[in-house]
Motif scaffolding. Structure first.
Motif, PDB file in Angstrom:
ATOM      1  N   ARG A 140      46.834  18.872  50.230  1.00 49.39           N
ATOM      2  CA  ARG A 140      45.623  18.447  49.505  1.00 49.39           C
ATOM      3  C   ARG A 140      45.421  19.319  48.263  1.00 49.39           C
ATOM      4  O   ARG A 140      44.366  19.940  48.059  1.00 49.39           O
ATOM      5  N   LEU A 141      46.461  19.332  47.428  1.00 48.77           N
ATOM      6  CA  LEU A 141      46.480  20.242  46.292  1.00 48.77           C
ATOM      7  C   LEU A 141      45.297  20.066  45.363  1.00 48.77           C
ATOM      8  O   LEU A 141      44.817  21.036  44.757  1.00 48.77           O
ATOM      9  N   GLY A 142      44.803  18.835  45.234  1.00 44.27           N
ATOM     10  CA  GLY A 142      43.660  18.603  44.363  1.00 44.27           C
ATOM     11  C   GLY A 142      42.425  19.367  44.805  1.00 44.27           C
ATOM     12  O   GLY A 142      41.567  19.718  43.987  1.00 44.27           O
ATOM     13  N   ALA A 143      42.340  19.639  46.093  1.00 39.73           N
ATOM     14  CA  ALA A 143      41.183  20.351  46.633  1.00 39.73           C
ATOM     15  C   ALA A 143      41.461  21.824  46.859  1.00 39.73           C
ATOM     16  O   ALA A 143      40.561  22.661  46.725  1.00 39.73           O
ATOM     17  N   THR A 144      42.710  22.165  47.210  1.00 42.13           N
ATOM     18  CA  THR A 144      42.988  23.533  47.657  1.00 42.13           C
ATOM     19  C   THR A 144      43.487  24.470  46.552  1.00 42.13           C
ATOM     20  O   THR A 144      43.378  25.683  46.707  1.00 42.13           O
ATOM     21  N   MET A 145      44.037  23.930  45.469  1.00 36.56           N
ATOM     22  CA  MET A 145      44.463  24.810  44.377  1.00 36.56           C
ATOM     23  C   MET A 145      43.212  25.371  43.706  1.00 36.56           C
ATOM     24  O   MET A 145      42.414  24.632  43.129  1.00 36.56           O
ATOM     25  N   THR A 146      43.052  26.676  43.791  1.00 36.98           N
ATOM     26  CA  THR A 146      41.790  27.339  43.468  1.00 36.98           C
ATOM     27  C   THR A 146      41.959  28.304  42.308  1.00 36.98           C
ATOM     28  O   THR A 146      42.841  29.167  42.330  1.00 36.98           O
ATOM     29  N   SER A 147      41.116  28.180  41.300  1.00 38.04           N
ATOM     30  CA  SER A 147      41.152  29.114  40.178  1.00 38.04           C
ATOM     31  C   SER A 147      40.691  30.486  40.635  1.00 38.04           C
ATOM     32  O   SER A 147      39.753  30.613  41.422  1.00 38.04           O
ATOM     33  N   ILE A 148      41.363  31.506  40.145  1.00 37.12           N
ATOM     34  CA  ILE A 148      40.934  32.863  40.498  1.00 37.12           C
ATOM     35  C   ILE A 148      39.617  33.166  39.788  1.00 37.12           C
ATOM     36  O   ILE A 148      39.277  32.551  38.777  1.00 37.12           O
ATOM     37  N   PRO A 149      38.846  34.118  40.322  1.00 37.32           N
ATOM     38  CA  PRO A 149      37.565  34.470  39.687  1.00 37.32           C
ATOM     39  C   PRO A 149      37.770  35.045  38.286  1.00 37.32           C
ATOM     40  O   PRO A 149      38.875  35.424  37.899  1.00 37.32           O
ATOM     41  N   LYS A 150      36.692  35.157  37.556  1.00 38.93           N
ATOM     42  CA  LYS A 150      36.745  35.693  36.198  1.00 38.93           C
ATOM     43  C   LYS A 150      37.270  37.120  36.212  1.00 38.93           C
ATOM     44  O   LYS A 150      36.885  37.928  37.049  1.00 38.93           O
ATOM     45  N   VAL A 151      38.187  37.406  35.285  1.00 42.91           N
ATOM     46  CA  VAL A 151      38.738  38.751  35.142  1.00 42.91           C
ATOM     47  C   VAL A 151      38.442  39.264  33.736  1.00 42.91           C
ATOM     48  O   VAL A 151      38.143  38.490  32.816  1.00 42.91           O
ATOM     49  N   TYR A 152      38.575  40.592  33.599  1.00 42.91           N
ATOM     50  CA  TYR A 152      38.300  41.260  32.333  1.00 42.91           C
ATOM     51  C   TYR A 152      39.512  42.103  31.951  1.00 42.91           C
ATOM     52  O   TYR A 152      40.385  42.371  32.782  1.00 42.91           O
ATOM     53  N   PRO A 153      39.591  42.538  30.705  1.00 42.39           N
ATOM     54  CA  PRO A 153      40.738  43.364  30.305  1.00 42.39           C
ATOM     55  C   PRO A 153      40.899  44.562  31.239  1.00 42.39           C
ATOM     56  O   PRO A 153      39.934  45.257  31.558  1.00 42.39           O
ATOM     57  N   GLY A 154      42.119  44.783  31.683  1.00 45.00           N
ATOM     58  CA  GLY A 154      42.399  45.890  32.590  1.00 45.00           C
ATOM     59  C   GLY A 154      42.388  45.508  34.050  1.00 45.00           C
ATOM     60  O   GLY A 154      42.799  46.300  34.897  1.00 45.00           O
ATOM     61  N   ASP A 155      41.911  44.299  34.377  1.00 41.04           N
ATOM     62  CA  ASP A 155      42.006  43.773  35.738  1.00 41.04           C
ATOM     63  C   ASP A 155      43.390  43.158  35.928  1.00 41.04           C
ATOM     64  O   ASP A 155      44.053  42.765  34.965  1.00 41.04           O
ATOM     65  N   ALA A 156      43.819  43.055  37.179  1.00 39.48           N
ATOM     66  CA  ALA A 156      45.111  42.422  37.467  1.00 39.48           C
ATOM     67  C   ALA A 156      44.970  41.477  38.651  1.00 39.48           C
ATOM     68  O   ALA A 156      44.101  41.659  39.509  1.00 39.48           O
ATOM     69  N   VAL A 157      45.819  40.479  38.678  1.00 35.12           N
ATOM     70  CA  VAL A 157      45.880  39.523  39.775  1.00 35.12           C
ATOM     71  C   VAL A 157      47.275  39.584  40.365  1.00 35.12           C
ATOM     72  O   VAL A 157      48.271  39.579  39.622  1.00 35.12           O
ATOM     73  N   PHE A 158      47.354  39.659  41.682  1.00 39.67           N
ATOM     74  CA  PHE A 158      48.644  39.682  42.365  1.00 39.67           C
ATOM     75  C   PHE A 158      48.654  38.618  43.448  1.00 39.67           C
ATOM     76  O   PHE A 158      47.657  38.428  44.149  1.00 39.67           O
ATOM     77  N   TRP A 159      49.792  37.921  43.585  1.00 42.11           N
ATOM     78  CA  TRP A 159      49.912  36.900  44.611  1.00 42.11           C
ATOM     79  C   TRP A 159      51.251  37.056  45.335  1.00 42.11           C
ATOM     80  O   TRP A 159      52.276  37.334  44.730  1.00 42.11           O
TER      81      TRP A 159
END
Length: 430
Positions: A329-348
């Protein structure tokens, strides 16, 4: 009559399915039950995600990594994605972005895409990239991520791994403009058909293939260290073991501003993707009955691996789609990550389904540098040694599309731009 629109691969892949089935007792019975259970849990999971949205993705502060509760760590492990805030100061991240913008301006002939409006650059050795990869806080964050992994069976303790040391994997950067971008649909990196074809890689998913899918541990090192994620030498197919892929933000970026999207349950999505080639639908993909596990049957005779397709002399994917992988159910489950700011990082996690938002409706550029978490292993050290030679000669790294190097560009990094002793180790200079 069976219905399946996945591409037929060479006949040997049907034989691979049959060989896998023979290697597990009561294979058909066990995975049929597992398939039903996974589908039921995916339906419940999709309801939760529709309700919680981006808030479902864990966020922590860099300074708190050593003091997280067991509950917080368990959530990060299950989701497979985490936002780590304030890894570097805002001014450092912004300065790196400005440096990259100047580099592109000073070197207008650098390769990038889309053609005519370059936003994703085939650059690896700018000063900003080398400095960011060797920043002590970035390396400390990736060590913390590496150490989320373990060995489930102590009898199988592998040698040649040090999770307390992080290596550097040179990748690219993007400075995305507002507008439409169709470059990165939902997909999983770090191995395509190799997940089934390579015996060591397949070992990572043994519990799923045996029907004991709930016991699957995405963080078990067994199989990972010697897994061959690139059997065909396809360009842009990573040949190293990255515990987590990631990027460091150099601008503010939030939902609907061209950010990352993830399917935030690495356990469920992996179980489904690994078992999907062994089932085919009995009803039309656009039928409501497609969601009922009773309308699927075992498939050990076709060579189809839905979401896997021929590409560049090897195979691309897994690339799940709503048509081929309806229960995600990709239309429902693909989720944008929360707002980030310079110097933040996202890891998956390396098995997480992820994509990039097609539309950037914001007013500012969305700028990130791709920096994954790479533990010290024998295989990874070998790659870093080859990568070091590319750095010194300013050629593109071994895993990436080969082409014109960066030696003639103005402002390319040198060894003096490595910011820390840990950075020198990470890049193979110590």
């Amino acid at each position: 009559m069976t219905i399946d629109t996945a591409a037929e691969l060479p006949v040997r892949f049907a034989e691979l399915k049959q060989a896998i089935a023979k290697s597990y007792p009561d294979f058909e019975q066990r995975i049929t039950q597992a398939w039903k259970e996974i589908i039921e849990q995916l339906e419940e999971f999709s309801k939760v995600i529709q309700k919680e949205g981006s808030s479902y993705v864990p966020q922590v502060n860099f300074k708190d990594l050593g003091a997280l509760s067991e509950e917080q760590i368990a959530k990060i492990r299950r989701v497979g994605t985490v936002v780590i805030k304030d890894i570097v100061d805002d001014e450092h991240a912004i300065a790196w972005r400005e440096s990259l913008e100047k580099f592109v301006k000073d070197n207008p002939d650098v390769q990038g895409s889309p053609v005519g409006d370059k936003q994703f650059f085939e650059l690896y050795w700018t000063k900003a990239q080398v400095q960011a990869r060797s920043h002590p806080n970035v390396l400390a964050a990736t060590v913390w991520l590496n150490q989320l992994y373990h060995v489930k069976n102590e009898k199988n303790q592998p040698g040649g791994v040090d999770l307390s040391v992080s290596l550097s994997y040179a990748d690219r950067f993007r400075i995305r403009h507002p507008g439409i971008w169709n470059m990165h649909p939902p997909h999983v990196d770090g191995g395509s058909i190799e997940r089934w074809e390579d015996p060591n890689f397949r070992m990572c998913f043994a519990d799923i293939l045996s029907g004991n899918w709930q016991k699957h541990d995405p963080y078990d090192l067994e199989g990972r260290l010697n897994a061959k994620s690139s059997l065909y030498g396809r360009p842009s197919q990573s040949s190293v073991f990255r515990t987590f892929q990631g990027w460091l933000a150099m601008s503010e970026t939030g939902p609907n501003e061209g950010t990352l999207k993830v399917l935030p349950d690495v356990h469920l999505s992996t179980a489904y993707i690994i078992l999907r080639p062994f089932f085919r639908p009995l009803v039309s993909p656009d039928s409501e009955g497609i969601y009922d596990p009773k309308n699927w049957e075992i498939d050990l005779t076709s060579s189809r691996f839905p979401g896997i397709f021929p590409r560049d002399g090897g195979y691309g994917g897994p690339q799940p789609t709503e048509l081929l992988h309806p229960h995600l159910r990709l239309g429902a489950t693909m989720t944008s990550i929360p707002k980030v700011y310079p110097g933040d990082a996202v890891f998956w996690h390396c098995d997480v389904v992820h994509s990039v938002e097609v539309e950037h409706t914001g007013n500012a550029e969305s700028a990130v540098m791709y920096i994954p978490a790479v533990p010290m292993t024998s295989m990874n050290l070998g790659y870093v040694e080859r990568q070091k030679r590319c750095f010194l000669s300013k050629e593109r790294p071994p895993d990436f599309p080969q082409g014109e190097g960066e030696s003639k560009w103005v402002g390319v990094a040198t060894v003096d731009d490595i910011l820390s002793d840990a950075g020198k180790v990470a890049m193979g200079f110590a």
